[in-house]
Design an enzyme around this catalytic site. Structure first.
Site, short mmCIF file in Angstrom:
data_model
loop_
_atom_site.label_atom_id
_atom_site.label_comp_id
_atom_site.label_asym_id
_atom_site.label_seq_id
_atom_site.Cartn_x
_atom_site.Cartn_y
_atom_site.Cartn_z
N HIS A 150 6.03 0.86 5.24
CA HIS A 150 6.48 -0.53 5.48
C HIS A 150 7.93 -0.76 5.04
O HIS A 150 8.47 -1.84 5.25
CB HIS A 150 5.58 -1.52 4.74
N ASP A 180 -2.50 5.02 9.21
CA ASP A 180 -2.82 3.96 8.24
C ASP A 180 -3.31 2.74 9.05
O ASP A 180 -2.87 2.54 10.19
CB ASP A 180 -1.55 3.61 7.44
N HIS A 200 -2.61 -0.25 8.76
CA HIS A 200 -1.54 -1.25 8.97
C HIS A 200 -0.42 -0.61 9.80
O HIS A 200 -0.15 0.58 9.66
CB HIS A 200 -0.96 -1.71 7.62
N ASP A 217 -6.97 3.33 4.50
CA ASP A 217 -7.41 1.95 4.23
C ASP A 217 -8.14 1.33 5.42
O ASP A 217 -8.49 0.15 5.39
CB ASP A 217 -6.25 1.06 3.76
N1 Q9C Z 1 -6.49 -9.07 2.84
C1 Q9C Z 1 -0.07 -0.14 2.73
O1 Q9C Z 1 -1.20 0.18 3.06
N2 Q9C Z 1 -2.25 -6.95 1.92
N3 Q9C Z 1 0.28 -1.42 2.51
C2 Q9C Z 1 -3.08 -7.40 2.97
C3 Q9C Z 1 -5.32 -8.40 3.43
C4 Q9C Z 1 -1.05 -6.21 2.26
C5 Q9C Z 1 -0.67 -2.47 2.69
C6 Q9C Z 1 -4.24 -8.21 2.40
C7 Q9C Z 1 -1.34 -4.81 2.66
C8 Q9C Z 1 -0.17 -3.85 2.50
C9 Q9C Z 1 0.95 0.93 2.51
ZN ZN Z 2 -2.12 0.42 4.89
#
Ligand code: Q9C
Ligand code: ZN
Length: 328
Positions: free
Chosen positions: A151, A183, A185, A272
């Site tokens: 990110h 991932d 995201h 995740d």
């Molecule tokens: N309930 C990485 O996996 N939070 N970053 C979302 C949803 C942010 C994740 C909350 C997630 C960032 C590297």
């Molecule tokens: Zn992630």
């Protein structure tokens, strides 16, 4: 395969994130990397990364941004954490160091602590060392990066990421590189860094940004710019998607990668998407990650795997190991 790990990740231990304005325990806990290390150290050789230099970081990140992360970190004690709270869209960074935080950040889940700069540097070093091992023709590498990186853009932190480990890995060669980001995201930082080049093909498979972090990027229509048009491929899936759909979409991306004929492959591996991991969208199982690892390994490219997210501690290490078992 070679595992690259640095205990310096322990220096980064944020206690909280601000989500919807409320404090919550920070999901990127040091145990994440320790659990994965413990799982892998019996079957793989673990090495420390080489030295990280400014010049290497500047291959991806602006000097002003690197200076900011360092200055912000060194102004803090080991455990205190700084959050941005104003996000100026100005053309240049505010002079006030507190106001400046928001200029180099886009969310309130990515605090800087006293140890963040050193830890982020060590994560980047792991990715760079792993990449050089792979690009030098010495086999597959798994980089146990923490904090994660996908990110982080050229000049912003976000989504628990400070330096873009996968992008720094890709910058260690002049060859053709394909990046596959699994991932849950969208890898918006990696996308942005290589958006206008046809040297690096960026592919990301993730929960749809209409309802999942990072919300503003990861849509299908983002296909690249200038020379890079057609070299960025996003496959957003509904957040409630299960393994069958995910694997089919992954196979579709692998066809694009084969057509690109890369010299090297970089995997941004976040686990995740597991059903139990409520920090990420998607409803995947251990077997789906095992299948994905196998399908990617079968392509046969020299491959560097870089750790991204994954927050459900009881399954994190087993799942990572299940993915890696695709490689002989
Ligand atoms: N309930 C990485 O996996 N939070 N970053 C979302 C949803 C942010 C994740 C909350 C997630 C960032 C590297
Ligand atoms: Zn992630």
């Amino acid at each position: 395969m070679l595992v690259v790990y640095s205990e310096r990740h322990l220096l980064h231990s944020p206690t909280k994130e601000l989500w919807g304005g409320r404090p919550r325990p920070h999901p990127d806990v040091p145990d994440r990397a320790e659990l994965i290390l413990r799982e892998l150290q019996d079957c793989h050789s673990v090495v420390s990364p080489g030295k990280m230099t400014r010049a290497i970081l500047h291959g991806v990140h602006s000097a002003a941004y690197v200076d900011h992360v360092e200055a912000c970190s060194s102004a803090l004690s080991r455990t205190s954490e700084a959050f941005p709270f104003a996000f100026p869209r100005a053309g240049s960074a505010p002079a006030n160091p507190v106001a400046r935080r928001g200029f180099y950040s886009y969310d309130t889940v990515t605090p800087v602590t006293g140890g963040t700069f050193s830890a982020a540097l060590s994560a980047a070093a792991c990715a760079v060392s792993g990449a050089r091992h792979v690009f030098g023709g010495r086999g597959t590498a798994y980089c146990l990066c923490r904090p994660p990186g996908h990110h982080a853009t050229e000049s912003t932190m976000g989504g628990y990421c400070y330096f873009n480990n996968a992008a720094l890995a890709a910058a260690q060669t002049e060859g053709r590189v394909a990046i596959i980001d699994v991932d849950s995201h969208h890898g918006n930082g990696t996308q942005e860094i290589f958006y206008d080049t046809d040297r690096v093909l960026c592919c990301s498979l993730h929960g749809h940004p209409r309802s999942a972090f990072p919300y503003a990027w990861g849509f299908r229509g983002e296909r690249g710019m200038g020379n890079g048009v057609g070299y960025n491929i996003n496959v957003p899936l509904p957040g409630e998607s299960r393994g069958g759909k995910w694997i089919r979409a992954l196979r579709g991306l692998l066809v694009h990668i084969s057509k690109f004929e890369p010299d090297y492959l970089i995997v941004s591996l976040g686990v995740d998407g597991l059903a139990e991991d409520r920090n990420g969208p998607l409803i995947l199982e251990l077997e789906d990650y095992a299948r994905a690892g196998k399908a990617i390994a079968e392509l046969g490219y020299p491959t560097c795997i870089v750790q991204e997210g994954g927050y459900f501690l009881p399954l994190l290490a087993t799942c990572t190991s299940a993915f890696l078992s695709g490689w002989p």
